[in-house]
Scaffold this motif. Structure first.
Motif, mmCIF file in Angstrom:
data_model
loop_
_atom_site.group_PDB
_atom_site.id
_atom_site.type_symbol
_atom_site.label_atom_id
_atom_site.label_comp_id
_atom_site.label_asym_id
_atom_site.label_seq_id
_atom_site.Cartn_x
_atom_site.Cartn_y
_atom_site.Cartn_z
ATOM 1 N N TRP A 181 13.167 6.148 -0.957
ATOM 2 C CA TRP A 181 11.842 5.546 -1.153
ATOM 3 C C TRP A 181 11.045 6.369 -2.177
ATOM 4 N N LEU A 182 11.066 7.686 -1.994
ATOM 5 C CA LEU A 182 10.338 8.554 -2.915
ATOM 6 C C LEU A 182 10.870 8.436 -4.343
ATOM 7 N N CYS A 183 12.175 8.395 -4.492
ATOM 8 C CA CYS A 183 12.778 8.258 -5.835
ATOM 9 C C CYS A 183 12.403 6.925 -6.477
ATOM 10 N N ALA A 184 12.364 5.884 -5.659
ATOM 11 C CA ALA A 184 12.076 4.553 -6.188
ATOM 12 C C ALA A 184 10.594 4.342 -6.497
ATOM 13 N N THR A 185 9.703 5.068 -5.824
ATOM 14 C CA THR A 185 8.270 4.821 -5.993
ATOM 15 C C THR A 185 7.532 5.908 -6.745
ATOM 16 N N THR A 186 8.183 7.032 -7.006
ATOM 17 C CA THR A 186 7.529 8.123 -7.735
ATOM 18 C C THR A 186 7.586 7.816 -9.230
ATOM 19 N N ALA A 197 0.832 -1.204 0.000
ATOM 20 C CA ALA A 197 0.000 0.000 0.000
ATOM 21 C C ALA A 197 0.865 1.252 0.000
ATOM 22 N N ALA A 198 1.965 1.208 0.739
ATOM 23 C CA ALA A 198 2.884 2.352 0.778
ATOM 24 C C ALA A 198 3.481 2.603 -0.606
ATOM 25 N N ALA A 199 3.783 1.541 -1.327
ATOM 26 C CA ALA A 199 4.327 1.678 -2.682
ATOM 27 C C ALA A 199 3.317 2.352 -3.612
ATOM 28 N N ARG A 200 2.030 2.235 -3.277
ATOM 29 C CA ARG A 200 0.982 2.903 -4.058
ATOM 30 C C ARG A 200 0.716 4.315 -3.544
ATOM 31 N N GLY A 201 1.469 4.742 -2.503
ATOM 32 C CA GLY A 201 1.313 6.086 -1.973
ATOM 33 C C GLY A 201 0.259 6.229 -0.893
ATOM 34 N N ASP A 202 -0.137 5.138 -0.270
ATOM 35 C CA ASP A 202 -1.165 5.163 0.772
ATOM 36 C C ASP A 202 -0.599 5.799 2.043
ATOM 37 N N THR A 203 -1.063 6.988 2.365
ATOM 38 C CA THR A 203 -0.583 7.744 3.521
ATOM 39 C C THR A 203 -0.788 6.983 4.824
ATOM 40 N N SER A 204 -1.906 6.311 4.973
ATOM 41 C CA SER A 204 -2.166 5.539 6.193
ATOM 42 C C SER A 204 -1.175 4.396 6.336
ATOM 43 N N ALA A 205 -0.775 3.792 5.223
ATOM 44 C CA ALA A 205 0.206 2.709 5.280
ATOM 45 C C ALA A 205 1.558 3.245 5.738
#
Length: 111
Positions: free
Chosen positions: A102-107, A31-39
């Protein structure tokens, strides 16, 4: 013999709990990889408390709280500050570096 039966059941229940905790962390990471703030926030909580099958890791906790804060989670800045109070400047810098990675890898990249 009754004691062995209870211990065996307790061990089986413990294995099931560990598997469920691993699945929870895996679900949060996905979920975090999809940008889920709660995750992001949930991962920060897990790492700051050493729960859900992960050990206590304040660098990882700060990273996840930082990502949640940047994404607008209301509670994350306070949690990040609380964790930071227990960290060295080098640990905070490492957490920030990991958050940037993390941001560079998932954006998503522009084509």
């Amino acid at each position: 013999m009754g004691t062995v039966w209870i211990d065996s059941l307790g061990f089986a229940a413990q294995e099931a709990d560990i598997a469920a905790e691993d699945l929870l962390v895996a679900d949060c990471l996905a979920a975090a990889a999809r940008g889920d703030t709660s995750a992001y926030f949930d991962l920060g909580v897990a790492y700051s408390t050493g729960s859900h099958g992960v050990g206590c890791d304040l660098v990882e906790a700060h990273k996840w709280f930082n990502l949640a804060a940047v994404a607008g989670h209301e509670e994350a800045p306070a949690c990040r500050a609380e964790v930071a109070d227990e960290m060295t400047a080098c640990e905070i810098a490492e957490a920030q570096r990991r958050a940037r990675e993390w941001l560079c890898a998932t954006t998503p990249k522009a084509a």
